[in-house]
Scaffold this motif. Structure first.
Motif, PDB file in Angstrom:
ATOM      1  N   SER A  38      40.839  45.372  47.518  1.00  0.00           N
ATOM      2  CA  SER A  38      39.750  46.055  48.208  1.00  0.00           C
ATOM      3  C   SER A  38      38.423  45.616  47.592  1.00  0.00           C
ATOM      4  N   ARG A  39      37.368  45.850  48.345  1.00  0.00           N
ATOM      5  CA  ARG A  39      36.039  45.492  47.852  1.00  0.00           C
ATOM      6  C   ARG A  39      35.737  46.226  46.542  1.00  0.00           C
ATOM      7  N   THR A  40      36.125  47.488  46.473  1.00  0.00           N
ATOM      8  CA  THR A  40      35.875  48.283  45.256  1.00  0.00           C
ATOM      9  C   THR A  40      36.597  47.676  44.065  1.00  0.00           C
ATOM     10  N   ASP A  41      37.847  47.247  44.264  1.00  0.00           N
ATOM     11  CA  ASP A  41      38.596  46.636  43.166  1.00  0.00           C
ATOM     12  C   ASP A  41      37.926  45.343  42.704  1.00  0.00           C
ATOM     13  N   ARG A  42      37.438  44.552  43.658  1.00  0.00           N
ATOM     14  CA  ARG A  42      36.760  43.304  43.287  1.00  0.00           C
ATOM     15  C   ARG A  42      35.480  43.584  42.510  1.00  0.00           C
ATOM     16  N   VAL A  43      34.715  44.595  42.954  1.00  0.00           N
ATOM     17  CA  VAL A  43      33.481  44.950  42.241  1.00  0.00           C
ATOM     18  C   VAL A  43      33.814  45.453  40.839  1.00  0.00           C
TER      19      VAL A  43
END
Length: 186
Positions: A38-43
């Protein structure tokens, strides 16, 4: 006379091809897993990587050093935090967030380690099964050819398949016994 297992040749090429195939498969799998994040995990991962870098350390040395020098009156700038309360608040809030990002990364790494451990276990179990079958086959050939080693008392044990459940149960019992011996009053 040259040793057949050395000096290159077809076996080395086959090994190189297998290694290359395995490396490519692992890298493709890792890229696919990264795309599914997910985008949150990547951030969170990016922040965690940055927080664990020397660039982060140097940046903090510069910022906190300038902050301290400015508010200690060493630099010719107005003092904006003479009692360093703002600095302490900022550092505390930053520590909370960074520790959270580190925990997120550790959880992700633990999940990846669990997957790799499961894969290692499966490969080991398959290898053990294949080796057991090979031992049976070679023992049968040796017996048919009348080779003395075919009557070795160790062979029946080696020819048995290993039951992973029994091995795990045995490990757990051994750990329990060790734990009982380590506890005071046991």
């Amino acid at each position: 006379m040259a040793d057949a297992g050395r000096g290159g040749g077809r076996a080395d090429e086959e090994l190189a091809n297998v290694l290359e195939r395995n490396i490519e498969a692992l890298l493709a799998r890792r890229r696919a897993e990264e795309r599914r994040q997910s985008r949150t995990d990547r951030v969170a991962a990016a922040i965690g990587r940055f927080a664990g870098s020397m660039t982060f350390v140097y940046l903090h040395l510069a910022v906190f050093g300038a902050w301290v020098l400015a508010n200690a009156g060493v630099l010719p700038v107005p003092r904006f935090d003479p009692d360093f309360v703002k600095l302490a608040t900022f550092a505390s809030a930053e520590a909370i967030f960074i520790s959270t990002f580190v925990l997120v990364m550790q959880n992700r790494m633990a999940t990846q380690a669990d997957k790799r451990a499961d894969l290692d276990l499966q490969v080991s179990l398959l290898a053990e099964h294949e080796v057991t079958r090979l031992i049976r086959l070679v023992a049968a050939i040796a017996e048919r050819l009348g080779v003395d080693e075919s009557r070795s008392p160790d062979l029946p044990e080696l020819e048995r398949d290993v039951d992973p459940e029994r091995v795990l149960d045995r490990i757990e019992r051994a750990e329990e016994k060790a734990g009982e011996r380590e506890r005071p009053g046991a």
